[in-house]
Scaffold this motif. Structure first.
Motif, PDB file in Angstrom:
ATOM      1  N   VAL A  36       5.971   7.786  -5.941  1.00 52.76           N
ATOM      2  CA  VAL A  36       4.477   7.773  -6.809  1.00 52.76           C
ATOM      3  C   VAL A  36       5.227   7.593  -8.217  1.00 52.76           C
ATOM      4  O   VAL A  36       4.772   6.162  -8.991  1.00 52.76           O
ATOM      5  CB  VAL A  36       3.809   8.439  -7.440  1.00 52.76           C
ATOM      6  CG1 VAL A  36       2.257   8.343  -8.139  1.00 52.76           C
ATOM      7  CG2 VAL A  36       2.621   8.720  -6.023  1.00 52.76           C
ATOM      8  N   GLN A  37       5.824   8.521  -9.139  1.00 52.97           N
ATOM      9  CA  GLN A  37       6.531   8.514 -10.292  1.00 52.97           C
ATOM     10  C   GLN A  37       7.431   7.031 -10.474  1.00 52.97           C
ATOM     11  O   GLN A  37       7.458   6.211 -11.575  1.00 52.97           O
ATOM     12  CB  GLN A  37       7.173   9.727 -10.506  1.00 52.97           C
ATOM     13  CG  GLN A  37       6.011  10.495 -11.181  1.00 52.97           C
ATOM     14  CD  GLN A  37       5.608  10.072 -12.177  1.00 52.97           C
ATOM     15  OE1 GLN A  37       5.929  10.342 -13.082  1.00 52.97           O
ATOM     16  NE2 GLN A  37       3.908  10.618 -12.500  1.00 52.97           N
ATOM     17  N   HIS A  38       8.090   6.700  -9.351  1.00 54.49           N
ATOM     18  CA  HIS A  38       9.418   5.915  -9.215  1.00 54.49           C
ATOM     19  C   HIS A  38       8.567   4.538  -9.474  1.00 54.49           C
ATOM     20  O   HIS A  38       8.710   3.473 -10.460  1.00 54.49           O
ATOM     21  CB  HIS A  38       9.717   5.274  -8.319  1.00 54.49           C
ATOM     22  CG  HIS A  38      10.362   3.857  -7.848  1.00 54.49           C
ATOM     23  ND1 HIS A  38      11.202   3.832  -8.178  1.00 54.49           N
ATOM     24  CD2 HIS A  38      10.397   2.895  -7.464  1.00 54.49           C
ATOM     25  CE1 HIS A  38      11.844   2.939  -7.806  1.00 54.49           C
ATOM     26  NE2 HIS A  38      10.467   1.944  -7.286  1.00 54.49           N
ATOM     27  N   TYR A  39       6.904   3.726  -8.963  1.00 54.55           N
ATOM     28  CA  TYR A  39       6.092   2.893  -9.428  1.00 54.55           C
ATOM     29  C   TYR A  39       5.187   3.713 -11.038  1.00 54.55           C
ATOM     30  O   TYR A  39       5.518   2.102 -11.782  1.00 54.55           O
ATOM     31  CB  TYR A  39       5.444   2.341  -8.534  1.00 54.55           C
ATOM     32  CG  TYR A  39       5.854   2.380  -7.077  1.00 54.55           C
ATOM     33  CD1 TYR A  39       6.249   0.904  -6.853  1.00 54.55           C
ATOM     34  CD2 TYR A  39       6.413   3.181  -5.913  1.00 54.55           C
ATOM     35  CE1 TYR A  39       6.745   0.940  -6.181  1.00 54.55           C
ATOM     36  CE2 TYR A  39       6.325   2.771  -5.121  1.00 54.55           C
ATOM     37  CZ  TYR A  39       6.819   1.540  -4.613  1.00 54.55           C
ATOM     38  OH  TYR A  39       8.014   1.163  -3.463  1.00 54.55           O
ATOM     39  N   HIS A  42       4.452   2.810   1.692  1.00 52.41           N
ATOM     40  CA  HIS A  42       4.798   4.516   1.769  1.00 52.41           C
ATOM     41  C   HIS A  42       3.514   5.419   2.334  1.00 52.41           C
ATOM     42  O   HIS A  42       2.685   4.891   1.859  1.00 52.41           O
ATOM     43  CB  HIS A  42       4.670   5.017   0.665  1.00 52.41           C
ATOM     44  CG  HIS A  42       6.260   4.068  -0.386  1.00 52.41           C
ATOM     45  ND1 HIS A  42       7.463   4.223   0.314  1.00 52.41           N
ATOM     46  CD2 HIS A  42       6.415   3.206  -1.541  1.00 52.41           C
ATOM     47  CE1 HIS A  42       8.586   3.287  -0.642  1.00 52.41           C
ATOM     48  NE2 HIS A  42       7.656   3.406  -1.760  1.00 52.41           N
ATOM     49  N   ILE A  43       4.130   6.105   3.083  1.00 55.86           N
ATOM     50  CA  ILE A  43       2.406   6.449   2.905  1.00 55.86           C
ATOM     51  C   ILE A  43       3.605   8.611   2.859  1.00 55.86           C
ATOM     52  O   ILE A  43       4.440   8.670   3.174  1.00 55.86           O
ATOM     53  CB  ILE A  43       2.830   6.754   4.797  1.00 55.86           C
ATOM     54  CG1 ILE A  43       1.451   5.803   5.572  1.00 55.86           C
ATOM     55  CG2 ILE A  43       1.957   8.305   5.052  1.00 55.86           C
ATOM     56  CD1 ILE A  43       1.188   5.858   6.934  1.00 55.86           C
ATOM     57  N   CYS A  72       0.828  -0.980  -0.146  1.00 52.89           N
ATOM     58  CA  CYS A  72      -0.010   0.258   0.056  1.00 52.89           C
ATOM     59  C   CYS A  72       0.897   0.935   0.251  1.00 52.89           C
ATOM     60  O   CYS A  72       2.019   1.133   0.347  1.00 52.89           O
ATOM     61  CB  CYS A  72      -0.891   0.089   1.287  1.00 52.89           C
ATOM     62  SG  CYS A  72      -2.160  -0.957   1.469  1.00 52.89           S
ATOM     63  N   VAL A  73       0.680   2.290  -0.741  1.00 54.10           N
ATOM     64  CA  VAL A  73       1.429   3.477  -1.073  1.00 54.10           C
ATOM     65  C   VAL A  73      -0.351   4.720  -0.677  1.00 54.10           C
ATOM     66  O   VAL A  73      -1.237   4.704  -1.611  1.00 54.10           O
ATOM     67  CB  VAL A  73       1.433   3.762  -2.238  1.00 54.10           C
ATOM     68  CG1 VAL A  73       1.707   5.143  -1.949  1.00 54.10           C
ATOM     69  CG2 VAL A  73       2.638   2.821  -2.513  1.00 54.10           C
ATOM     70  N   LEU A  74      -0.038   5.312   0.437  1.00 48.97           N
ATOM     71  CA  LEU A  74      -1.476   6.620   1.577  1.00 48.97           C
ATOM     72  C   LEU A  74      -0.730   7.081   1.310  1.00 48.97           C
ATOM     73  O   LEU A  74       0.152   7.582   1.898  1.00 48.97           O
ATOM     74  CB  LEU A  74      -1.553   5.318   2.474  1.00 48.97           C
ATOM     75  CG  LEU A  74      -1.949   3.904   2.596  1.00 48.97           C
ATOM     76  CD1 LEU A  74      -1.765   3.224   4.424  1.00 48.97           C
ATOM     77  CD2 LEU A  74      -2.884   3.982   1.704  1.00 48.97           C
ATOM     78  N   SER A  75      -2.357   7.861   1.644  1.00 53.28           N
ATOM     79  CA  SER A  75      -1.724   9.438   1.259  1.00 53.28           C
ATOM     80  C   SER A  75      -2.505   9.988   2.102  1.00 53.28           C
ATOM     81  O   SER A  75      -4.599   9.644   1.891  1.00 53.28           O
ATOM     82  CB  SER A  75      -1.391  10.572   0.157  1.00 53.28           C
ATOM     83  OG  SER A  75      -2.179  10.150  -0.781  1.00 53.28           O
TER      84      SER A  75
END
Length: 762
Positions: free
Chosen positions: A336-339, A304-305, A281-284
């Motif tokens: 985000v751009q990395h993925y 990531h957060i 999960c990548v959260l914000s």
């Protein structure tokens, strides 16, 4: 000497008549009868009984009242006075001694299930009818303004938050729940009470994690409208995880994947995930105090957060710098751009985006449309307007949906699981993607009070133009369990009433000096005027039927005698009015059909216009149109009323069954209606209404009355001493109520099938 009262209310009124003038001459009974209690007088809760035979039971009832007040954010009187009217005794208790009981939550009426409670002895017993000393003590107590301080917990914090924002205009969330943790140490009211210091104890929790599922409800009013966030109930989260896992199965072998949630709040959607799923999960979240709770709950579990840690400048006026998903900065975030730039990473987005519509009635009533629409100036909205019709950009949730497919999803196996009202697909055609499955949920359970459908759908990043979607529907029962409903079919809409049905003709003899009317059918006296006030002998009235949905059905369904001041419709002409009435009838659908699966699902459509116009031309639907005419004459939302205009003209209501002054256009046309038992019953009930209406004091024999005009002008009433409505003409009121019930049944059985057949409803 014993007093004898036949009931509790009589004794209560006598008590207040005797003592209120000695406490505060400005106090009236209505001022103190609140929250279903027998009275709150300064720092005293008073409970009356004709005679108290069980002190424990009566005290427990009072404790339940105080529990309800605490939950609502209302101060807790220090004194509990139990009044036994017959023997004129008052048992005095200190609410502080029963705080542990007051801070429990009780269900059902306060007066039920009161047995089994055990109390200590009362602090005092006042024999106010026999002892002048006791009576003097009573007056002293009633004048006292002391309160018991309560402890803030998850059961009552929302009520106290609403009170705090209501009493402190301009206060922010940080002013209420700010804590000692993080870089920004704004200590909020709950931790260091100032405004509420007489009523609450300082909250000792170090963080706000106890309130994680209520954070959306703790925003100040303006922030609520701006963020538009809603809590997602756990049973629905569990169900939507099925779609997440379906999306994970689509990840190509050898690929990594992330689950991106740009509006995670406190991690509500993620709370039931496995550790393996969380690790992707990548959260914000944009709201600062939600961000801090998110870090505390999931910071060591997710990949990531955004941002990963709090910096000195993270706090930005209650928001999180760098976490604004509507900004260009967020799209270009290096994490985000990395993925996104890695073809070996599959993107799964899983979101319940905020819902805020700046054209909504709520915004207009609050007068905060501009302030609570800061997001409309964002980068994403600016970019979206270059590609999408303006109406769709008025809804915050749509910005998230459009941007997901525009900037984040790029491969056929990428997926989007999205909670949102279905309008974005059904009416606004925001996306044309492959639908892989979905559910219909009841929006009422999302910390709102609206019974309406919200769709949770799984979309693929593959183009596909669909005409219908099939959803499994689930409500939630009182025990918090999923309650399956019948499957729902969502049909797409391609055209609106204004495009295919509005009468846009202009006549050479139209005059521009008619009336401006308000929604109630009376002359409009305001300044806003957006329609040319036409007059013509062939104009019967003005119909405003707009908006595909039913968010505000009464505003979006108007039928009046002349131009509606703000437009939104067309003038109804005598030569074709019959074929226009189905639009008005369809606009009343949600008023008579309130199941949650219908609201935000069934909408107004003009997709059947070609078939309908052919049927009109061939005269094959004459009887159906006449039935709709009958319904229209009896429908209370038809606000056509006969009136003498300020332009010197008399406007007679021609869509009325009142032929006291000769036939109307409606009665002439309805002469062709083939009467069945239902139609005959409606005509008979109308006669009863009109007969009683003519007996009223305000009846004007020169007017031609509609049902609405009778209700508004003739069915008069007043309030009694208990604030209950008492009608001056109960027979008229009774006949009107019966008529309303009959009209509803007639509408659903005789009108609705036709509206669906010709796709006025879809």
């Amino acid at each position: 000497m014993l007093n004898h009262f036949s009931n509790e209310v009589d004794g209560q009124l006598k008590f207040y008549q005797d003592y209120l003038p000695l406490i505060d001459k400005t106090l009236k009974t209505d001022d103190i009868l609140t929250d279903y209690t027998d009275g709150i007088v300064n720092g005293n809760l008073i409970e009356f009984k004709v005679v108290i035979n069980d002190i424990n039971s009566v005290l427990f009832q009072a404790i339940k009242y105080l529990s309800a007040r605490r939950i609502k954010g209302k101060e807790i009187p220090k004194n509990i006075l139990l009044v036994s009217l017959t023997n004129e005794k008052i048992y005095v208790f200190d609410s502080q001694e029963y705080l542990t009981h007051i801070e429990k939550v009780y269900f059902g009426g306060a007066s039920v299930k009161t047995s089994g409670f055990s109390s200590d002895a009362p602090l005092e017993v006042l024999e106010y009818g026999q002892s002048q000393l006791d009576e003097s003590r009573l007056i002293t107590l009633l004048r006292s303004k002391q309160y018991t301080k309560i402890n803030i917990d998850e059961n009552c914090i929302v009520g106290w938050a609403e009170r705090f924002y209501r009493e402190n205009k301009g206060a922010k969330k940080s002013d209420f729940i700010g804590d000692h943790t993080g870089k920004v140490k704004i200590i909020g009211e709950i931790r260091k009470p100032e405004k509420l210091k007489e009523f609450i104890n300082p909250y000792i929790g170090v963080t706000n994690v106890q309130f994680q599922y209520l954070m959306d409800k703790l925003n100040d009013t303006l922030q609520k409208k701006n963020l538009g966030a809603f809590y997602t109930p756990e049973p629905y989260v569990q169900k939507s995880l099925e779609l997440v896992r379906q999306a994970i199965k689509r990840v190509p072998e050898g690929n990594d994947y992330i689950i991106l949630d740009r509006c995670a709040g406190t991690g509500n959607l993620e709370k039931l995930m496995s550790d393996e799923e969380l690790s992707h999960c990548v959260l914000s979240t944009i709201e600062y105090y939600e961000y801090k709770v998110l870090l505390e709950l999931l910071g060591d579990k997710v990949r990531h957060i955004i941002p990963p840690t709090e910096k000195e400048d993270t706090f930005n006026m209650g928001l999180v710098r760098g976490a604004d998903a509507l900004s260009e900065e967020y799209i270009n975030n290096e994490i985000v751009q990395h993925y996104i730039n890695d073809p070996k990473v599959t993107i799964i987005m899983y979101e319940n985006p905020p819902y805020a519509e700046t054209t909504s009635i709520e915004h207009q009533k609050a007068g905060t449309s501009k302030q609570s629409s800061a997001w409309k100036k964002s980068f994403l909205v600016t970019e979206m307007k270059k590609e999408v019709k303006r109406q769709a950009t008025n809804e915050l949730g749509n910005i998230f949906i459009w941007s997901a497919f525009k900037y984040y999803l790029r491969q056929p196996t990428d997926s989007y699981i999205i909670y949102s009202p279905v309008k974005y697909w059904k009416v606004q055609h925001l996306i044309d993607q492959k639908f892989l499955g979905g559910f219909a949920f009841n929006r009422k359970h999302f910390h709102t009070n609206i019974d309406a459908m919200i769709m949770c759908a799984l979309w693929s990043k593959e183009e596909d133009v669909l005409e219908l979607l099939k959803l499994e529907a689930y409500d939630i029962d009182k025990d918090g369990n999923l309650l399956p409903e019948n499957n729902i079919i969502i049909k797409r809409i391609h055209s609106t009433y204004s495009q295919n049905y509005f009468d846009k003709r202009k006549f050479i003899d139209d005059e521009n000096n008619g009336l401006y009317l308000g929604l109630n059918g009376k002359e409009y006296e305001g300044k806003t005027k957006s329609v040319v006030p036409l007059f013509n002998s062939n104009i019967l009235g003005y119909m405003a039927v707009y908006s595909s949905g039913f968010d505000n059905p009464d505003l979006h369904a108007t039928l009046i005698m002349a131009g509606r001041y703000d437009g939104h419709g067309f003038f109804l002409r005598s030569d074709n009015f019959l074929e226009k009435l189905p639009m008005f009838a369809a606009s009343r659908y949600i008023t008579y059909n309130r199941h949650w699966t219908q609201r935000a699902n069934i909408m107004k459509s003009a997709d059947g216009a070609e078939r309908f116009n052919k049927a009109v031309s061939s005269n094959t639907i004459e009887q159906d149109l006449l039935k709709i005419l009958l319904f229209t004459t009896l429908e209370t939302q038809n606000h056509m009323r006969s009136l003498y205009g300020s332009d010197g003209r008399f406007y007679r209501n021609e869509l009325s069954l009142d032929n006291s002054n000769g036939d109307t256009l409606a009665t002439v046309n309805l002469g062709k209606l083939k009467l069945g038992s239902k139609e005959t019953a409606l005509f008979e009930q109308w006669k009863k209404v009109l007969t009683e209406a003519k007996k009223t004091e305000n009846y004007n024999s020169q007017l031609t009355y509609s049902v609405y005009q009778i209700i508004d002008e003739l069915n008069t009433s007043k309030k009694d001493e208990n604030d209950k409505t008492v009608y001056d003409y109960p027979e008229l009121n009774g006949h009107l109520n019966t008529l309303k019930t009959m009209v509803k049944e007639y509408y659903n059985s005789e009108i609705v099938p036709f509206l669906f057949e010709y796709e006025f409803l879809k």
